[in-house]
Design a protein around this motif. Structure first.
Motif, PDB file in Angstrom:
ATOM      1  N   ARG A   1     -25.424 -14.015  -2.846  1.00 27.95           N
ATOM      2  CA  ARG A   1     -24.835 -13.762  -1.874  1.00 27.95           C
ATOM      3  C   ARG A   1     -24.518 -15.122  -0.516  1.00 27.95           C
ATOM      4  O   ARG A   1     -25.891 -15.461  -0.386  1.00 27.95           O
ATOM      5  CB  ARG A   1     -25.938 -12.486  -1.437  1.00 27.95           C
ATOM      6  CG  ARG A   1     -26.126 -11.563  -2.231  1.00 27.95           C
ATOM      7  CD  ARG A   1     -24.510 -10.788  -2.419  1.00 27.95           C
ATOM      8  NE  ARG A   1     -24.647  -9.208  -3.499  1.00 27.95           N
ATOM      9  CZ  ARG A   1     -24.594  -8.723  -3.147  1.00 27.95           C
ATOM     10  NH1 ARG A   1     -25.352  -8.060  -1.681  1.00 27.95           N
ATOM     11  NH2 ARG A   1     -25.848  -7.578  -3.823  1.00 27.95           N
ATOM     12  N   THR A   2     -23.605 -15.718  -0.337  1.00 28.99           N
ATOM     13  CA  THR A   2     -23.901 -16.386   0.647  1.00 28.99           C
ATOM     14  C   THR A   2     -22.571 -15.661   1.971  1.00 28.99           C
ATOM     15  O   THR A   2     -22.837 -16.456   2.935  1.00 28.99           O
ATOM     16  CB  THR A   2     -22.585 -17.063   1.008  1.00 28.99           C
ATOM     17  OG1 THR A   2     -20.946 -16.796  -0.353  1.00 28.99           O
ATOM     18  CG2 THR A   2     -23.133 -18.213  -1.327  1.00 28.99           C
ATOM     19  N   GLY A   3     -22.461 -14.391   2.344  1.00 26.46           N
ATOM     20  CA  GLY A   3     -21.561 -13.886   3.267  1.00 26.46           C
ATOM     21  C   GLY A   3     -19.784 -14.570   2.654  1.00 26.46           C
ATOM     22  O   GLY A   3     -20.245 -15.652   2.714  1.00 26.46           O
ATOM     23  N   GLY A   4     -18.912 -14.057   4.057  1.00 24.05           N
ATOM     24  CA  GLY A   4     -17.657 -13.711   3.228  1.00 24.05           C
ATOM     25  C   GLY A   4     -17.008 -14.194   4.969  1.00 24.05           C
ATOM     26  O   GLY A   4     -16.765 -13.008   5.553  1.00 24.05           O
ATOM     27  N   LEU A   5     -15.778 -15.026   5.041  1.00 24.63           N
ATOM     28  CA  LEU A   5     -14.994 -14.713   6.212  1.00 24.63           C
ATOM     29  C   LEU A   5     -13.659 -15.283   5.477  1.00 24.63           C
ATOM     30  O   LEU A   5     -13.360 -16.255   4.825  1.00 24.63           O
ATOM     31  CB  LEU A   5     -15.378 -15.969   7.266  1.00 24.63           C
ATOM     32  CG  LEU A   5     -16.119 -16.319   8.098  1.00 24.63           C
ATOM     33  CD1 LEU A   5     -16.018 -17.115   9.385  1.00 24.63           C
ATOM     34  CD2 LEU A   5     -15.708 -15.338   8.605  1.00 24.63           C
ATOM     35  N   TYR A   6     -12.601 -14.695   6.243  1.00 23.85           N
ATOM     36  CA  TYR A   6     -11.281 -14.116   5.864  1.00 23.85           C
ATOM     37  C   TYR A   6     -10.046 -13.955   6.866  1.00 23.85           C
ATOM     38  O   TYR A   6     -10.519 -13.162   7.421  1.00 23.85           O
ATOM     39  CB  TYR A   6     -11.258 -12.932   4.493  1.00 23.85           C
ATOM     40  CG  TYR A   6     -12.089 -12.757   2.908  1.00 23.85           C
ATOM     41  CD1 TYR A   6     -11.865 -13.997   2.285  1.00 23.85           C
ATOM     42  CD2 TYR A   6     -13.101 -11.940   3.524  1.00 23.85           C
ATOM     43  CE1 TYR A   6     -13.119 -13.979   1.169  1.00 23.85           C
ATOM     44  CE2 TYR A   6     -14.368 -12.081   2.463  1.00 23.85           C
ATOM     45  CZ  TYR A   6     -13.740 -12.833   1.221  1.00 23.85           C
ATOM     46  OH  TYR A   6     -14.971 -13.024   0.569  1.00 23.85           O
ATOM     47  N   ALA A   7      -9.663 -15.124   7.216  1.00 26.86           N
ATOM     48  CA  ALA A   7      -9.342 -14.950   8.479  1.00 26.86           C
ATOM     49  C   ALA A   7      -7.805 -14.745   8.060  1.00 26.86           C
ATOM     50  O   ALA A   7      -6.977 -15.108   7.298  1.00 26.86           O
ATOM     51  CB  ALA A   7      -9.056 -16.914   8.315  1.00 26.86           C
ATOM     52  N   HIS A   8      -6.888 -14.100   8.780  1.00 26.82           N
ATOM     53  CA  HIS A   8      -5.917 -13.699   9.067  1.00 26.82           C
ATOM     54  C   HIS A   8      -5.215 -14.272  10.894  1.00 26.82           C
ATOM     55  O   HIS A   8      -6.035 -14.401  11.504  1.00 26.82           O
ATOM     56  CB  HIS A   8      -5.591 -12.532   8.685  1.00 26.82           C
ATOM     57  CG  HIS A   8      -5.969 -12.397   7.568  1.00 26.82           C
ATOM     58  ND1 HIS A   8      -5.289 -11.558   6.524  1.00 26.82           N
ATOM     59  CD2 HIS A   8      -7.039 -11.740   7.238  1.00 26.82           C
ATOM     60  CE1 HIS A   8      -5.766 -10.973   5.848  1.00 26.82           C
ATOM     61  NE2 HIS A   8      -7.395 -11.326   5.617  1.00 26.82           N
ATOM     62  N   ALA A   9      -3.478 -14.406  10.870  1.00 28.02           N
ATOM     63  CA  ALA A   9      -3.083 -14.248  11.579  1.00 28.02           C
ATOM     64  C   ALA A   9      -3.202 -13.224  12.534  1.00 28.02           C
ATOM     65  O   ALA A   9      -2.039 -12.338  11.366  1.00 28.02           O
ATOM     66  CB  ALA A   9      -1.519 -15.495  11.845  1.00 28.02           C
ATOM     67  N   GLY A  10      -2.826 -12.674  13.624  1.00 24.64           N
ATOM     68  CA  GLY A  10      -2.908 -11.162  14.137  1.00 24.64           C
ATOM     69  C   GLY A  10      -4.288 -10.174  12.979  1.00 24.64           C
ATOM     70  O   GLY A  10      -5.186 -10.796  12.933  1.00 24.64           O
ATOM     71  N   HIS A  11      -4.367  -9.251  13.631  1.00 22.85           N
ATOM     72  CA  HIS A  11      -4.709  -7.951  12.767  1.00 22.85           C
ATOM     73  C   HIS A  11      -5.277  -7.941  11.301  1.00 22.85           C
ATOM     74  O   HIS A  11      -3.744  -7.816  10.729  1.00 22.85           O
ATOM     75  CB  HIS A  11      -4.687  -6.540  13.411  1.00 22.85           C
ATOM     76  CG  HIS A  11      -5.192  -5.881  13.166  1.00 22.85           C
ATOM     77  ND1 HIS A  11      -6.779  -5.713  14.120  1.00 22.85           N
ATOM     78  CD2 HIS A  11      -5.834  -4.465  12.746  1.00 22.85           C
ATOM     79  CE1 HIS A  11      -7.257  -4.594  13.121  1.00 22.85           C
ATOM     80  NE2 HIS A  11      -6.531  -4.057  12.427  1.00 22.85           N
TER      81      HIS A  11
END
Length: 367
Positions: free
Chosen positions: A88-98
């Motif tokens: 378990r490392t955590g995660g960031l999932y990035a997007h332009a806009g919502h």
């Protein structure tokens, strides 16, 4: 394999979902035979390599129950095997806009300072927001498949590698599989053949594309590439999704691109060119600037994609003895134990209406 082998179920294809199915069936006391046209750990499909991502963040809540089952399945496999298979490392999932991503415990982060604090090793593009998933992490993919195959054998499954299927047919009593070594007669057959699904079922040809997918791994032990500085990640760019897997246990940091180069699975996947490697190094410099991007491993694999990125799982119309699981669209590995259990249910006559959202019946296919 003898000239004629009899079994309750035969599983064709021993990637993550085929291995999950043979393990589950064998542990239920089913007489099961698994075959694969290539050797163990081969690089011709979609399941090879050291690591894969796991996450709860999904764009549609219809996936949530299956995600829960997958997380529980990995925990159970860890207990049975005595190995750590998920970090378990955590995660960031990035997007332009919502972002449309949601899931248990997931939170939307729009403040650049908070994004940097959550994952300082990742440079999120200006103007992007991200969903933080505390449950995300890394699966030890090679260990996981080996563990499933080991427990399948221990429970009595017969696994045959380098065993090419020449053809198959339904019979009055079930199915017949013809291989280079002979015949397998069984009540049911489970096809987990990945990118070869259209070669096995021509009616799938218009539903899938097979993509050549590239990854580059850099050296382990770099602080900027290890938790808590870095976790699982993706950047949804206009030119294609970029994904990353942190160095959770000495496996190095892996970056990949969901490209769209159509590929014939009968042709070995071309290795990365010098230009492709240089492009990856530019991406490391842009998004993971704290890392030495000297390549340790450059690899290519195949994704079998559907238009809606949903799987195709279930019994074939008019042929309940024929079960298929394919087109996992680049996000199927994490569901290995859940899909394996589902296939075992279907192969033993247990209905799975909870899988209607990925069922074969959603598609116009035939055996």
């Amino acid at each position: 394999m003898s000239t004629t082998t009899r079994a309750d179920v035969v599983v064709v294809g021993l990637g993550i979902h085929g291995s999950g199915a043979v393990s589950e069936l064998a542990r239920r006391g089913v007489n099961v035979v698994g075959i694969d046209r290539f050797g163990p750990g081969h690089g011709r499909g979609s399941s090879h390599g050291r690591t894969r991502m796991i996450r709860r963040a999904y764009p549609n809540p219809v996936w949530n129950a299956l995600v829960d089952t997958a997380f529980a399945g990995w925990s159970e496999l860890e207990q049975r095997s005595g190995q750590t298979l998920v970090h378990r490392t955590g995660g960031l999932y990035a997007h332009a806009g919502h972002s449309q991503l949601q899931g248990e415990g997931c939170i939307l982060i729009e403040d650049p300072a908070e994004l940097s604090a959550r994952m300082p090793g990742l440079r999120v593009p200006a103007g992007f927001s991200a969903v933080y998933d505390p449950s995300a992490g890394v699966i030890e993919a090679e260990r996981a498949i080996a563990a499933l195959q080991e427990e399948a054998r221990a429970a009595g499954a017969q696994l045959c590698f380098d065993e090419r299927m020449l053809g198959w047919d339904s019979t009055a009593d079930g199915v017949e599989i013809v291989t280079e070594s002979g015949r397998i007669l069984a009540d049911r057959v489970v096809f987990t053949v990945g990118s070869w699904v259209a070669a096995t079922f021509p009616s799938f040809a218009d539903l899938i594309e097979v993509w050549r997918i590239l990854t580059l791994t850099v050296a382990a032990g770099q602080p900027a590439g290890m938790p808590p500085s870095l976790g699982a990640l993706s950047i949804d760019r206009p030119e294609g999704l970029l994904f990353g897997i942190p160095d959770a246990d000495g496996n190095g940091v892996k970056m990949g691109i969901d490209a769209r180069e159509i590929w014939d699975p009968e042709t070995p996947v071309a290795p990365l060119s010098a230009a492709e490697i240089a492009h990856f190094q530019d991406l490391f410099a842009e998004y993971l600037p704290g890392l030495d991007a000297t390549p340790v491993e450059a690899a290519a694999c195949l994704y079998t994609m559907t238009d809606d990125k949903r799987f195709i799982v279930g019994s074939m119309p008019g042929a309940p003895e024929v079960i298929v699981a394919s087109a996992c669209s680049g996000h199927g590995f994490k569901f290995g134990p859940a899909i394996g259990s589902a296939l075992a249910d279907l192969a033993t006559g247990i209905a799975r209406p909870d899988l209607d959202f990925i069922s074969v019946s959603r598609r116009s296919v035939s055996a």
